[in-house]
Design a protein around this motif. Structure first.
Motif, short mmCIF file in Angstrom:
data_model
loop_
_atom_site.label_atom_id
_atom_site.label_comp_id
_atom_site.label_asym_id
_atom_site.label_seq_id
_atom_site.Cartn_x
_atom_site.Cartn_y
_atom_site.Cartn_z
N ASP A 216 2.17 -11.68 -13.57
CA ASP A 216 2.97 -10.78 -12.75
C ASP A 216 2.17 -10.21 -11.58
OD1 ASP A 216 5.16 -11.11 -14.35
OD2 ASP A 216 4.83 -9.31 -15.54
N VAL A 217 2.85 -10.07 -10.44
CA VAL A 217 2.25 -9.46 -9.25
C VAL A 217 2.86 -8.08 -9.08
CG1 VAL A 217 1.88 -9.68 -6.76
CG2 VAL A 217 1.96 -11.73 -8.19
N TYR A 218 2.03 -7.05 -8.96
CA TYR A 218 2.50 -5.67 -8.94
C TYR A 218 2.53 -5.06 -7.54
CZ TYR A 218 1.95 -5.63 -14.02
OH TYR A 218 2.06 -5.91 -15.35
N HIS A 219 1.65 -5.49 -6.66
CA HIS A 219 1.56 -4.81 -5.36
C HIS A 219 0.89 -5.74 -4.35
CE1 HIS A 219 0.52 -0.84 -3.05
NE2 HIS A 219 1.61 -1.42 -2.61
N ILE A 220 1.28 -5.60 -3.08
CA ILE A 220 0.60 -6.26 -1.97
C ILE A 220 0.41 -5.22 -0.87
CG2 ILE A 220 1.31 -8.64 -2.38
CD1 ILE A 220 3.64 -8.22 -0.50
N CYS A 221 -0.68 -5.36 -0.12
CA CYS A 221 -0.99 -4.40 0.93
C CYS A 221 -1.77 -5.10 2.03
CB CYS A 221 -1.80 -3.22 0.36
SG CYS A 221 -2.17 -1.92 1.56
N HIS A 222 -1.41 -4.80 3.29
CA HIS A 222 -2.08 -5.41 4.44
C HIS A 222 -3.29 -4.58 4.88
CE1 HIS A 222 1.42 -8.06 5.08
NE2 HIS A 222 0.56 -8.79 5.77
N ASN A 223 -4.25 -5.30 5.43
CA ASN A 223 -5.43 -4.67 6.01
C ASN A 223 -5.03 -4.01 7.34
OD1 ASN A 223 -7.91 -3.98 7.13
ND2 ASN A 223 -8.90 -5.89 6.49
N PRO A 224 -5.24 -2.71 7.51
CA PRO A 224 -4.84 -2.06 8.77
C PRO A 224 -5.67 -2.51 9.97
CG PRO A 224 -6.07 -0.53 7.39
CD PRO A 224 -5.83 -1.75 6.56
N LEU A 225 -6.86 -3.06 9.72
CA LEU A 225 -7.72 -3.49 10.82
C LEU A 225 -7.57 -4.98 11.13
CD1 LEU A 225 -11.02 -1.55 10.03
CD2 LEU A 225 -9.03 -0.83 11.35
N ASP A 226 -7.00 -5.73 10.22
CA ASP A 226 -6.82 -7.16 10.42
C ASP A 226 -5.37 -7.51 10.08
OD1 ASP A 226 -6.82 -9.89 10.53
OD2 ASP A 226 -8.66 -10.16 9.37
N PRO A 227 -4.52 -7.73 11.07
CA PRO A 227 -3.10 -7.99 10.79
C PRO A 227 -2.83 -9.31 10.09
CG PRO A 227 -3.57 -8.32 13.11
CD PRO A 227 -4.81 -7.75 12.51
N LEU A 228 -3.85 -10.15 9.92
CA LEU A 228 -3.67 -11.45 9.28
C LEU A 228 -4.29 -11.50 7.90
CD1 LEU A 228 -4.39 -13.82 12.32
CD2 LEU A 228 -2.23 -12.79 11.60
N GLU A 229 -4.49 -10.34 7.28
CA GLU A 229 -5.13 -10.30 5.96
C GLU A 229 -4.39 -9.32 5.06
OE1 GLU A 229 -9.50 -9.92 5.76
OE2 GLU A 229 -9.15 -8.27 4.36
N PHE A 230 -4.18 -9.70 3.80
CA PHE A 230 -3.59 -8.80 2.83
C PHE A 230 -4.16 -9.09 1.44
CE2 PHE A 230 -0.76 -12.43 2.74
CZ PHE A 230 -0.36 -12.56 1.42
N THR A 231 -3.99 -8.13 0.55
CA THR A 231 -4.48 -8.24 -0.82
C THR A 231 -3.33 -8.16 -1.79
OG1 THR A 231 -6.64 -7.28 -0.25
CG2 THR A 231 -6.00 -7.21 -2.56
N GLN A 232 -3.39 -8.98 -2.81
CA GLN A 232 -2.38 -9.03 -3.86
C GLN A 232 -3.04 -8.65 -5.19
OE1 GLN A 232 -0.58 -12.98 -4.39
NE2 GLN A 232 -1.07 -12.84 -6.56
N VAL A 233 -2.41 -7.77 -5.97
CA VAL A 233 -2.94 -7.39 -7.27
C VAL A 233 -1.84 -7.52 -8.32
CG1 VAL A 233 -4.69 -5.85 -6.32
CG2 VAL A 233 -2.44 -4.93 -6.95
N GLY A 234 -2.24 -7.65 -9.56
CA GLY A 234 -1.26 -7.79 -10.63
C GLY A 234 -1.92 -7.83 -11.98
N ASN A 235 -1.29 -8.55 -12.89
CA ASN A 235 -1.79 -8.63 -14.26
C ASN A 235 -3.03 -9.53 -14.32
OD1 ASN A 235 -1.87 -8.29 -17.05
ND2 ASN A 235 -0.54 -10.06 -17.43
N LYS A 236 -4.18 -8.92 -14.52
CA LYS A 236 -5.45 -9.62 -14.70
C LYS A 236 -5.88 -10.40 -13.46
CE LYS A 236 -4.80 -10.13 -19.70
NZ LYS A 236 -4.76 -11.07 -20.84
N HIS A 237 -5.53 -9.94 -12.28
CA HIS A 237 -6.02 -10.66 -11.11
C HIS A 237 -6.00 -9.77 -9.87
CE1 HIS A 237 -1.68 -11.21 -10.22
NE2 HIS A 237 -2.06 -11.35 -8.95
N VAL A 238 -6.90 -10.10 -8.95
CA VAL A 238 -6.94 -9.57 -7.59
C VAL A 238 -7.10 -10.78 -6.67
CG1 VAL A 238 -8.15 -8.09 -5.95
CG2 VAL A 238 -8.03 -7.43 -8.35
N LYS A 239 -6.26 -10.86 -5.64
CA LYS A 239 -6.28 -12.06 -4.80
C LYS A 239 -6.25 -11.64 -3.33
CE LYS A 239 -4.25 -16.70 -4.85
NZ LYS A 239 -3.22 -17.57 -5.47
N PHE A 240 -7.13 -12.23 -2.54
CA PHE A 240 -7.25 -11.91 -1.12
C PHE A 240 -6.67 -13.07 -0.30
CE2 PHE A 240 -11.03 -10.13 -3.30
CZ PHE A 240 -10.64 -8.80 -3.28
#
Length: 389
Positions: A216-240
């Protein structure tokens, strides 16, 4: 009902069983009702009016909010636990926007007034607010009319739909996020692989798509300094993720710097929230109550830019799972967290030199020390199950 098939069915029953008769009516099934329908006692079919009434109904007030049932821990596994998270937003001071049934509610706290976006035909799961604060994106569950659940980008003032994004996702769309420039919109689907798609919402085109994660994926959030980058977090993982290479990289939860002797390395667990620091590095909240800070590792011959690694933590920031994080725009070195302990904490840098230790809520970093500048206790407002167990 005065405008359906009731008059004919009821008239038939009335003819078979006139008033005063001891015989019981058998009833008729008239769709969409699934049970038998019977005429009222003493009903006269000659008074039936087949035409619709001249009056109409309007939505006066919408009660309720489609929130998460709860972020489930290791010992429980219920379907749909990644839905309805982080879906209440602020448009302006005192103005909130949130989903309720198949509507999106805009609520003005000062005037106690509601406005509604009613473009969806099934339950709304997620919303995202454009950086300009005058546009909102909302997603829903797939319906009979829309086998591929639509994402609508609409104007807050007029409620007019500016763009419809449809065709990629199936079942439902559980997460949305605009990038810092507002040009792109990232969505996460409710399929088995939690597919990730990046749209140019004005052009209604797909920039890229990929598999998010099997868990399961719980949240995504964009980098405020880089409009082409975001992070995804969820059950047992962090993904860039980066749009440039259209590839996500799994990040670790193993701390590489400023590790206190009394601490243990974090095991794979639920990561329910993520935000970015003013320097453009991810901050995540863990099920164990810790808050982790990422930083860049050393560059290599293969990697021109070092990988993101855990460089610091606030040890046991909450007595239970960290469920939300938010950076403060007004202060460079400050952010807010909330947890299952029903506490909201405003974190800032401590004055004086950094020190090492093992007290709850201390960061014990080699160069940075965080402390809770303000604590808001929501225990009097907490519902059953809010407190950490």
């Amino acid at each position: 009902r005065r405008d359906g098939p009731l008059p004919g069915a009821a008239a038939s029953l009335q003819a078979k069983h006139p008033p005063g008769s001891d015989a019981l009516p058998t009833g008729h099934i008239c769709l969409p009702c699934r049970s038998h329908l019977f005429p009222p006692t003493g009903w006269d079919p000659r008074r039936a009016i087949a035409a619709a009434p001249g009056a109409d109904l309007h939505l006066e007030w919408l009660h309720g909010y489609r929130c998460a049932r709860g972020i489930i821990g290791k010992d429980k596994a219920l379907p749909g636990r990644c839905e309805n998270l982080h879906n209440a937003k602020l448009l302006a001071k005192g103005v909130a926007v949130y989903p309720s049934a198949c509507c999106v509610v805009i609520y003005d706290l000062a005037s106690h007034r509601q406005e509604y976006f009613r473009g969806h035909d099934d339950d709304v799961l997620q919303i995202a607010v454009h950086p300009s604060r005058d546009k909102v994106a909302s997603s829903q569950i797939a319906s009979f009319a829309h086998r591929s659940p639509p994402i609508y980008v609409w104007d807050v003032a007029s409620k007019n739909i500016l763009s419809t994004l449809q065709g990629f996702h199936r079942r439902k769309v559980t997460l949305l996020s605009f990038n810092s420039s507002g040009q792109f919109l990232v969505s996460v689907g409710g399929d088995e692989r939690h597919s990730v798609c990046v749209f140019d919402w004005k052009k209604r085109t797909t920039i890229f798509s990929a598999n998010g994660h099997l868990d399961d994926v719980y949240h995504i959030c964009h980098n405020p300094l880089d409009p082409l980058e975001f992070t995804q977090v969820g059950n047992k993982h962090v993904k860039f993720w980066q749009y440039r290479d259209e590839e996500g990289r799994i990040g670790g939860m193993r701390q590489t710097k400023n590790m206190s002797r009394e601490w243990r390395q974090a095991e794979p667990q639920v990561v329910a929230c993520v935000t970015y620091s003013r320097e453009g590095f991810p901050i995540i909240g863990l099920e164990d109550g810790h808050i982790f800070f990422y930083g860049r590792g050393k560059a290599s011959a293969v990697q021109t830019q070092g990988l993101l690694e855990v460089h610091d933590r606030i040890h046991q920031a909450h007595a239970g799972q960290v469920v939300a994080l938010c950076s403060l725009e007004s202060e460079a070195k400050a952010f807010v967290s909330s947890g299952r302990d029903a506490l909201i904490k405003v974190w800032g840098l401590s004055s004086g030199e950094s020190r090492r230790g093992s007290n709850r809520g201390d960061s014990q970093a080699g160069s940075v020390k965080w402390s809770a500048k303000r604590v808001i206790d929501l225990t009097p407002l907490a519902m059953d199950g809010m407190r950490a167990k």
